[in-house]
Design a protein around this motif. Sequence first.
Motif, short mmCIF file in Angstrom:
data_model
loop_
_atom_site.label_atom_id
_atom_site.label_comp_id
_atom_site.label_asym_id
_atom_site.label_seq_id
_atom_site.Cartn_x
_atom_site.Cartn_y
_atom_site.Cartn_z
N ALA A 105 -21.53 143.37 -44.09
CA ALA A 105 -21.61 142.99 -45.50
C ALA A 105 -21.29 141.51 -45.70
O ALA A 105 -21.89 140.84 -46.54
CB ALA A 105 -20.66 143.86 -46.32
N TYR A 106 -20.34 140.98 -44.91
CA TYR A 106 -19.97 139.58 -45.10
C TYR A 106 -21.12 138.62 -44.81
O TYR A 106 -21.13 137.49 -45.29
CB TYR A 106 -18.75 139.22 -44.24
N TYR A 107 -22.09 139.07 -44.01
CA TYR A 107 -23.18 138.19 -43.62
C TYR A 107 -24.35 138.23 -44.60
O TYR A 107 -25.20 137.34 -44.58
CB TYR A 107 -23.68 138.55 -42.22
N GLU A 108 -24.39 139.22 -45.44
CA GLU A 108 -25.51 139.36 -46.37
C GLU A 108 -25.21 138.79 -47.75
O GLU A 108 -26.05 138.87 -48.64
CB GLU A 108 -25.89 140.84 -46.50
N MET A 109 -24.06 138.18 -47.88
CA MET A 109 -23.71 137.59 -49.17
C MET A 109 -24.20 136.14 -49.25
O MET A 109 -24.57 135.55 -48.23
CB MET A 109 -22.19 137.64 -49.37
N PRO A 110 -24.28 135.55 -50.45
CA PRO A 110 -24.69 134.15 -50.58
C PRO A 110 -23.81 133.25 -49.71
O PRO A 110 -22.59 133.44 -49.62
CB PRO A 110 -24.50 133.87 -52.07
N PHE A 111 -24.44 132.25 -49.10
CA PHE A 111 -23.74 131.44 -48.11
C PHE A 111 -24.41 130.08 -48.02
O PHE A 111 -25.63 129.98 -48.11
CB PHE A 111 -23.82 132.17 -46.75
N HIS A 112 -23.62 129.05 -47.83
CA HIS A 112 -24.14 127.70 -47.61
C HIS A 112 -25.08 127.25 -48.72
O HIS A 112 -25.99 126.44 -48.49
CB HIS A 112 -24.87 127.60 -46.26
N GLY A 113 -24.89 127.77 -49.91
CA GLY A 113 -25.74 127.35 -51.02
C GLY A 113 -27.06 128.09 -51.11
O GLY A 113 -27.93 127.70 -51.88
N TYR A 114 -27.21 129.16 -50.33
CA TYR A 114 -28.44 129.95 -50.36
C TYR A 114 -28.10 131.36 -50.84
O TYR A 114 -27.18 132.00 -50.30
CB TYR A 114 -29.08 130.03 -48.97
N ASP A 115 -28.85 131.84 -51.80
CA ASP A 115 -28.59 133.18 -52.32
C ASP A 115 -28.74 134.24 -51.25
O ASP A 115 -28.08 135.28 -51.30
CB ASP A 115 -29.53 133.49 -53.50
N GLN A 116 -29.62 134.01 -50.27
CA GLN A 116 -29.82 134.95 -49.17
C GLN A 116 -29.00 134.58 -47.93
O GLN A 116 -29.21 135.14 -46.85
CB GLN A 116 -31.30 135.02 -48.80
N GLY A 117 -28.10 133.64 -48.08
CA GLY A 117 -27.27 133.23 -46.96
C GLY A 117 -28.08 132.64 -45.83
O GLY A 117 -29.03 131.87 -46.05
N ASN A 118 -27.74 133.01 -44.60
CA ASN A 118 -28.43 132.48 -43.43
C ASN A 118 -29.70 133.25 -43.08
O ASN A 118 -30.34 132.95 -42.08
CB ASN A 118 -27.49 132.51 -42.22
N LEU A 119 -30.04 134.23 -43.89
CA LEU A 119 -31.18 135.09 -43.59
C LEU A 119 -32.39 134.71 -44.42
O LEU A 119 -32.93 135.50 -45.19
CB LEU A 119 -30.79 136.56 -43.82
N SER A 120 -32.83 133.46 -44.27
CA SER A 120 -34.01 133.00 -45.01
C SER A 120 -34.65 131.83 -44.28
O SER A 120 -33.99 131.10 -43.53
CB SER A 120 -33.63 132.56 -46.43
N TRP A 121 -35.94 131.64 -44.52
CA TRP A 121 -36.64 130.51 -43.91
C TRP A 121 -36.18 129.19 -44.52
O TRP A 121 -36.11 128.18 -43.82
CB TRP A 121 -38.16 130.67 -44.05
#
Length: 366
Positions: free
Chosen positions: A127-143
């Motif tokens: 769950a901690y990895y699917e939250m907004p992160f680094h200014g991206y709503d999808q966190g690190n899971l996006s192009w």
Amino acid sequence: AGLAALGCSSAAAASKRHRRRARRSIAVLATLRETAAGTKVPEAPQSPRRLGESVASLASEAGIDLKVKPWEVLSSIAKNAARDWFMKRAQDRGIPWSESVRFFQSKQAELERNFAELCDTSVEYPAYYEMPFHGYDQGNLSWLAAYELEPATQSMCLGYYDGLSWQDAQEMFRGAAREVIAETWFAARGMSADEQPTEGPKTLLDIGCSGGFSTQEMAKAFPGVEATGVDLSPYYLSVAKFLYPQHRFMHALAEETGLPDESFDVVTLNFLLHELPLDASRAALREACRLLAPGGMIAILDVDPRRLLELPPLRRWAFQVTEPWCKDGEYYSLDMEKELKDLGFEAVKLMANDPVNALLVARKAK
């Protein structure tokens, strides 16, 4: 042939000494031009838990509130302000952010092939990895996060040294870590890194490798080492494989890589632990210990949270609002020295690597 090999070895050693002298020359220039915050490198903590406790206590004494609203509850205006601050600062200092994004967009087909090869569909994201992160709503899971990874990494050191280009600043703080890591490895074996010994580590694992930049930097410390990078974002790994095809990359949790016991001589964690909740950080350290061969070395380079207290309010806010685990009770309460000693590591040393980050090195007991 022997004389030729000796000549090559001598030339390599001379070249390495020249690079070190160049970095030291840059260091002198930077010291003369540093801001006040840049020259106040903190002493390493001397007692258990002091790193975590001192952050909260120092913040309280200074009247600084380290709590910020979570990214997901911010208005679009506030989100844009945080992202724009990072991007504008980078572009103002010569980092071609927009051009870099367009370049990676043009390589989408190749990136998607890498994604298909590297992505392990059996991996379950915590769950901690699917939250907004680094200014991206999808966190690190996006192009988008993957496209912006290289300029974001290049911009990390902006503000470390006033008067230096971002290239020189990168080499200064990354090179300082590499030198200590290499010297620590060889010193434990009664050798000097300047001697170009053949007793270097054979295998290196970089946990939380992101786009592969840290894997490449750590591999430079030990020419010829077989380097593997592990990350939880298949998007980031697609970029890593594109940029650094000479290294191996795999999709896995830092806390549970699935790799064999005692299979690496060196394990590194670069700017990973501040991105994890406390329990996950402890699990990642246990996994690193499991993966290290007896006598192997762990090296951790990460943010010293006490330095955040010296940042201007806007810069501190822009950092914290995009780093959900940089808070008391999580990363600010992680005592890395104590954790490693409890795991049985020896020769645990925590030191200031540069004006912002701390470096910890330790050896697994034989």
